[in-house]
Design a protein around this motif. Sequence first.
Motif, PDB file in Angstrom:
ATOM      1  N   GLY A 164       9.975   9.610  -5.425  1.00 55.60           N
ATOM      2  CA  GLY A 164       9.482   8.417  -4.757  1.00 55.60           C
ATOM      3  C   GLY A 164       8.107   8.008  -5.242  1.00 55.60           C
ATOM      4  N   LYS A 165       7.750   6.766  -4.915  1.00 63.90           N
ATOM      5  CA  LYS A 165       6.430   6.225  -5.226  1.00 63.90           C
ATOM      6  C   LYS A 165       5.942   5.430  -4.027  1.00 63.90           C
ATOM      7  CE  LYS A 165       7.011   5.955 -10.242  1.00 63.90           C
ATOM      8  NZ  LYS A 165       6.895   5.112 -11.446  1.00 63.90           N
ATOM      9  N   TYR A 166       4.684   5.646  -3.673  1.00 63.21           N
ATOM     10  CA  TYR A 166       4.107   4.967  -2.517  1.00 63.21           C
ATOM     11  C   TYR A 166       2.688   4.532  -2.871  1.00 63.21           C
ATOM     12  CZ  TYR A 166       2.437   4.063   2.220  1.00 63.21           C
ATOM     13  OH  TYR A 166       1.905   3.475   3.349  1.00 63.21           O
ATOM     14  N   GLN A 167       2.444   3.228  -2.838  1.00 66.09           N
ATOM     15  CA  GLN A 167       1.103   2.698  -3.085  1.00 66.09           C
ATOM     16  C   GLN A 167       0.326   2.715  -1.781  1.00 66.09           C
ATOM     17  OE1 GLN A 167       1.065  -1.093  -5.038  1.00 66.09           O
ATOM     18  NE2 GLN A 167      -1.157  -1.317  -4.907  1.00 66.09           N
ATOM     19  N   LEU A 168      -0.793   3.418  -1.788  1.00 64.65           N
ATOM     20  CA  LEU A 168      -1.580   3.586  -0.567  1.00 64.65           C
ATOM     21  C   LEU A 168      -2.161   2.250  -0.108  1.00 64.65           C
ATOM     22  CD1 LEU A 168      -3.419   6.950  -1.351  1.00 64.65           C
ATOM     23  CD2 LEU A 168      -1.243   6.572  -0.185  1.00 64.65           C
ATOM     24  N   PRO A 169      -2.322   2.071   1.205  1.00 60.33           N
ATOM     25  CA  PRO A 169      -2.763   0.773   1.756  1.00 60.33           C
ATOM     26  C   PRO A 169      -4.274   0.553   1.637  1.00 60.33           C
ATOM     27  CG  PRO A 169      -2.378   2.313   3.531  1.00 60.33           C
ATOM     28  CD  PRO A 169      -1.978   3.027   2.273  1.00 60.33           C
TER      29      PRO A 169
END
Length: 756
Positions: A356-361
């Motif tokens: 997975g990939k998650y761009q931090l807010p």
Amino acid sequence: MKSICKHLALIWIALVSSCCLAQSASVSGKVTENGTPLPLANVLLKGTEYGAATDIDGNFTLDAVAPGDYVLLVTSLGYQPYQTKIKLGADTTKTINIQLEASAQSLDETVVTGTLKPVNRLESPVPVEVYSPTFLKKNPTASVFDALQNVNGVRPQINCNVCNTGDIHINGLEGPYTLVLIDGMPIVSGLGTVYGLTGIPNSLIEQIEIVKGPASSLYGSEAVGGLINIITKNALSAPEFFADGFITGWGEYNLDVGSKIAVGKKTDLLLGINYFNFDVPIDNNGDNFTDLTLQDRISLFQKWDFERKDARLFSLAGRFFYEDRWGGEMQWTPEFRGGDEIYGESIYTRRWEILGKYQLPFSEKLLLSFSYNDHNQNSVYGDTEYLADQRIGFAQLTWDKSSGNHDLLLGSAIRYNYYNDNTPATPTADNIWIPSLFVQDEFTFAPKHSFLAGMRFDHDQRHGNIFTPRAAYKWKISDHDIFRVNAGTGFRVVNLFTEDHAALTGAREVIIAEELKPERSYNINLNYLKKIYSDNGTFIGLDASAFYTHFNNVILPNYETNPNHIIYDNLEGKSVSKGLSTNLDVVFPSSFKIMVGATWQDVSTTENGISQQQILTESITSTWNLSYTFHSLKLTADYTGNLYGPMRLPLLGDLDPRRANSPTWSIQNIQFTFKGLNNFEVYAGIKNLLDWTPNRGNPFIIARANDPFDKDVTFDANGNPVATADNPYALTFDPTYVYGPNQGIRGFFGIRYTVF
């Protein structure tokens, strides 16, 4: 009078204008690619000023065209030009719908593998080769592993005549030097190399990116010779439904099925299933062993894409893979598994992966990437059992920051390796954590010049601190000319039994001479990239490279000291891989396309002042793809092939009658694809047109196939086989003399169905 003349003149002008307009024509239509509208495609009538660009829905209109004969030309970056003759009569409106085909190796695509950030391929300081699904369709295969046979400088190597497992060689380097990634995550290594390239439906692949040369400064261990990054489609751009199935004359069946499902308003799910089956034992070379391993496998893939505020990235994907494969004597059945009566190699593989990939807010570009895989292998090689578990976890945080002329990338990663098997070489399970830090800066110091510097620091509790720097220089001579120089280092932490099938056949004993040290490599690569767009719509792309890699502490299996042993040791000398490679891509307006690649390489090892060619490494390789579309018939013909030069082969002794070096050999294929049915493609062709197999010119391929358990072999006091009347060449059973597929000529037929 003047007023009357003025009115008469206006009436005359109106009449003439009306007449001219009545005699004019128009052309309209829609430009698509596999049913998807292509905006901003250029549509023009050659040799005239009539032209337009397609709108967001792919539509175009050319108005007020004088009657006559024209050539309609449609071009779009990343796609093959389309041209057709049209005849326009007076006061007519002609509608024509046009389908463009993606260029198999576009020079204008976005790549991420070379620098861990999206960048136009021409702007990347690291040379990256890109292959699209269109390329995979030129020679349809059941796996990416087989499809890579038509990539210049990349060769799928079969490592065993019996079970047909293999690995990927890049520029002549052994498979363990190639790192395989899925969506940028290094979840595949060791046990899973061949399985990472199997079971992913080709219809789910967005593109394949290949980097030749060390990339350890970004990706760590295993990225020594190069890496292959399989990038899957985003669910938002995938088709609503697709199915692709084919059958071959050998009885192979392959089916890909997938669908896109909207889950709520902000979530899209992409599902894919691949199933492959081959259950017909074939022995065309008459040695009583299967020429092709029997296989029954299924792979389930799903990818979730979530819509977030400010278009931030969040995706989650998973895959489950199961395979039952066996090869061996023709009379083998599962009840003989693990026994010493009938020889068979049976492999049960269960593997699952999540990434997975998650761009931090945050306002800064902070991206968290993660992956985990669990690989279980239950195998028997004759009466030798091999049970292994491997788990690899990976997490990485990167910060992408631009400041002035600097484009920075900073990151931290941690990798977890678990490995255990039932062999004496693994008395206890490996349980290793490897933390890493890396930094990269691309500095533009002049309008056409940039320099990239990077470094990585890894800590391995077995080998201490490992430092891997890299540097790259790019000179953008013009918009169509790029010159690059890349230099870097690589390292590899070795686990032998996950990588070398020959160690597991049961035919040889494994000897480890000492505690093995990590391998190190030093590489330099020169690359020149040029593209030419001629006035008549012809496109020419040239990509040429020169490479040199020097290895320290290289670990090579020694097959020759003792035919009953495989001896592993760090080489007390050096290993060098050097060569030249070029790719030529030509697309004519007539829809005739040529892709030709060639590589010359010299891969050698030097020890005690003696140099010799590395075993199972070809000197020359060439690939080609000739494609032509008959638009009136809606039929495309593809002629693909490869050619490999001589390679040194592993003989069992001075009396072994088999060839010491392979001949120059070639696999060639032809395919015809019909696209005249809505949403359907029908394709058929012939693989291995020359019916080439490696038994040509050899008395046999598998040594002592008639005595696979060496029951009738006589050994001397030192354990060496002795020549006897029954064994005149003093051989033992050995299936590792393999350099090409045993599968001969065969036809195939398939159907694709896609709904967008």
